[in-house]
Design an enzyme around this catalytic site. Structure first.
Site, PDB file in Angstrom:
ATOM      1  N   GLU A 285      -0.601   0.827  -0.187  1.00 29.66           N
ATOM      2  CA  GLU A 285       0.091  -0.300   0.851  1.00 29.66           C
ATOM      3  C   GLU A 285       0.336  -1.245  -0.130  1.00 29.66           C
ATOM      4  O   GLU A 285       0.874  -2.203  -0.889  1.00 29.66           O
ATOM      5  CB  GLU A 285      -0.303  -0.794   2.182  1.00 29.66           C
ATOM      6  CG  GLU A 285       0.286  -2.103   2.024  1.00 29.66           C
ATOM      7  CD  GLU A 285      -0.450  -2.929   3.413  1.00 29.66           C
ATOM      8  OE1 GLU A 285       0.700  -3.712   4.400  1.00 29.66           O
ATOM      9  OE2 GLU A 285      -1.848  -3.712   3.340  1.00 29.66           O
TER      10      GLU A 285
ATOM     11  N   ARG B   1      -6.341   0.379 -10.601  1.00 29.94           N
ATOM     12  CA  ARG B   1      -4.656   0.706 -10.134  1.00 29.94           C
ATOM     13  C   ARG B   1      -3.776   1.051 -10.384  1.00 29.94           C
ATOM     14  O   ARG B   1      -3.338   1.259  -9.601  1.00 29.94           O
ATOM     15  CB  ARG B   1      -4.888  -0.321  -8.792  1.00 29.94           C
ATOM     16  CG  ARG B   1      -6.936  -0.357  -7.870  1.00 29.94           C
ATOM     17  CD  ARG B   1      -6.539  -0.560  -6.600  1.00 29.94           C
ATOM     18  NE  ARG B   1      -5.043   0.054  -5.515  1.00 29.94           N
ATOM     19  CZ  ARG B   1      -5.668   0.336  -4.596  1.00 29.94           C
ATOM     20  NH1 ARG B   1      -6.259  -1.320  -3.799  1.00 29.94           N
ATOM     21  NH2 ARG B   1      -4.428   0.554  -3.966  1.00 29.94           N
TER      22      ARG B   1
ATOM     23  N   ARG C  82      -6.156 -11.217  -6.432  1.00 27.98           N
ATOM     24  CA  ARG C  82      -5.433  -9.754  -7.196  1.00 27.98           C
ATOM     25  C   ARG C  82      -3.435 -10.291  -7.582  1.00 27.98           C
ATOM     26  O   ARG C  82      -3.065  -9.556  -8.191  1.00 27.98           O
ATOM     27  CB  ARG C  82      -5.399  -8.307  -5.718  1.00 27.98           C
ATOM     28  CG  ARG C  82      -6.815  -7.950  -6.275  1.00 27.98           C
ATOM     29  CD  ARG C  82      -7.423  -7.336  -7.037  1.00 27.98           C
ATOM     30  NE  ARG C  82      -8.263  -6.279  -6.617  1.00 27.98           N
ATOM     31  CZ  ARG C  82      -8.783  -5.355  -5.524  1.00 27.98           C
ATOM     32  NH1 ARG C  82      -7.745  -4.776  -5.473  1.00 27.98           N
ATOM     33  NH2 ARG C  82     -10.012  -5.004  -5.588  1.00 27.98           N
TER      34      ARG C  82
ATOM     35  N   HIS D 156      -7.572  -9.806  -0.232  1.00 25.21           N
ATOM     36  CA  HIS D 156      -6.454 -10.209   0.551  1.00 25.21           C
ATOM     37  C   HIS D 156      -5.717 -10.614   1.505  1.00 25.21           C
ATOM     38  O   HIS D 156      -6.660 -10.911   2.606  1.00 25.21           O
ATOM     39  CB  HIS D 156      -5.830  -8.314   0.503  1.00 25.21           C
ATOM     40  CG  HIS D 156      -5.515  -7.463  -0.865  1.00 25.21           C
ATOM     41  ND1 HIS D 156      -5.829  -6.138  -0.538  1.00 25.21           N
ATOM     42  CD2 HIS D 156      -5.150  -7.956  -1.759  1.00 25.21           C
ATOM     43  CE1 HIS D 156      -5.727  -5.601  -1.441  1.00 25.21           C
ATOM     44  NE2 HIS D 156      -5.280  -6.307  -2.581  1.00 25.21           N
TER      45      HIS D 156
ATOM     46  N   CYS E 217      -3.724  -2.026   4.944  1.00 20.31           N
ATOM     47  CA  CYS E 217      -3.959  -0.455   3.208  1.00 20.31           C
ATOM     48  C   CYS E 217      -2.893   0.864   3.345  1.00 20.31           C
ATOM     49  O   CYS E 217      -2.703   1.318   1.844  1.00 20.31           O
ATOM     50  CB  CYS E 217      -5.172  -0.732   2.562  1.00 20.31           C
ATOM     51  SG  CYS E 217      -6.005  -2.583   2.882  1.00 20.31           S
TER      52      CYS E 217
HETATM   53  N1  GLY Z   1     -10.841  -0.436  -2.602  1.00 15.82           N
HETATM   54  C1  GLY Z   1      -9.667  -1.268  -2.503  1.00 15.82           C
HETATM   55  C2  GLY Z   1      -9.193  -2.540  -3.467  1.00 15.82           C
HETATM   56  O1  GLY Z   1     -10.474  -3.586  -3.641  1.00 15.82           O
HETATM   57  O2  GLY Z   1      -8.181  -2.452  -3.768  1.00 15.82           O
END
Ligand code: GLY
Length: 262
Positions: free
Chosen positions: A71, A91, A137, A170, A257
């Site tokens: 996601e 990521r 994030r 989030h 997610c």
């Molecule tokens: N483990 C999910 C994240 O930290 O983005």
């Protein structure tokens, strides 16, 4: 009551890779079991099928231990897809891996660019209005880029700063939209002014993880083990469908997610 929730036909998922336990987490719940995570992922896919979705299963990707949390790589709308730009540098490569899949299904593809960062988990749609979580994030630049893309597509949006809300990664770690003007909100978010026009199902602090649930057609998919929340949903007329999530919870992941739904 006229149903206002979107009708979903498909979900993109990616099972955890064998190095799933090397992903990012802020939880202190112990190491996840890979075998159990695979079983829980299979049960999740089965639940989505029960909700009527075609499940598009991508191969596990050990290059990115967090890649099962698909996601975070995109925001999908009926008017186009937006490639996200995850805030965690480890990521960001996950986005290129999802791009060819989205190109197959979406004619319009926009994207968040540097220095903006957006994790899909920070975006909550409520009938064409998007709550954009500003978090560790998702930064303000990313939020502004996303708001502009959404506005061009005819959607409205507003920011919700969750950086000071303890215990959540989030925005959607603490909230979900169920359609029909109903929001699920964790206790610490339930009194935020911008949510005041919605009907609110409040999630007790002890069941906070349950706030990350997903309305999928006739069901609300919820994490297993949260009896009070499940009862609140039933009382409000929803049909909960439970999924075991313990191994994903250990890695800071919730039900939303694990898929991109459209
Ligand atoms: N483990 C999910 C994240 O930290 O983005």
């Amino acid at each position: 009551m006229t149903a206002t929730h979107p009708v979903f036909c498909r979900a993109i998922v990616r099972p955890p890779a064998s190095n799933f336990a090397e992903g990012l987490t802020t939880q202190d719940l112990g190491l996840p079991s890979y075998e159990t995570a695979l079983q829980q992922h299979a049960a999740y896919c089965q639940a989505l099928r029960r909700c009527g979705l075609e499940v598009i299963e991508l191969p596990a990707d050990p290059d990115y231990p967090d890649s099962t949390f698909v996601e975070d790589t995109a925001i999908l709308t009926p008017r186009g897809a937006i490639l996200a730009r995850p805030g965690a540098p480890s990521r960001q490569g996950e986005v290129e891996a999802i791009r060819p899949v989205l190109v197959e299904y979406f004619k319009r593809l926009a994207e968040i660019s540097d220095p903006g960062t957006v994790d899909g988990g920070d975006i909550c749609e409520a009938d064409g209005h998007f709550f954009i979580g500003l978090s560790a994030r998702t930064n303000l630049e990313g939020g502004r880029q996303l708001a502009a893309i959404l506005q061009q597509a005819g959607y409205s949006s507003e920011f919700v700063d969750v950086t000071n809300i303890p215990g959540i990664l989030h925005l959607k770690s603490g909230m979900a939209y169920l359609g029909d003007d109903v929001l699920v909100l964790m206790d610490a978010m339930a009194d935020i002014d911008i949510f005041r026009s919605y009907q609110i199902i409040r999630v007790d602090e002890r069941e906070q993880y349950a706030a990350n649930c997903i309305r999928v057609n006739d069901f609300v998919v919820i994490a297993d083990g949260f009896a009070a929340f499940e009862e609140s949903l039933c009382r409000a007329g929803f049909r909960p469908l439970r999924c075991p999530m313990s191994e994903f919870q250990k890695m800071d992941g919730g039900l939303s997610c694990l898929s991109l739904r459209f």
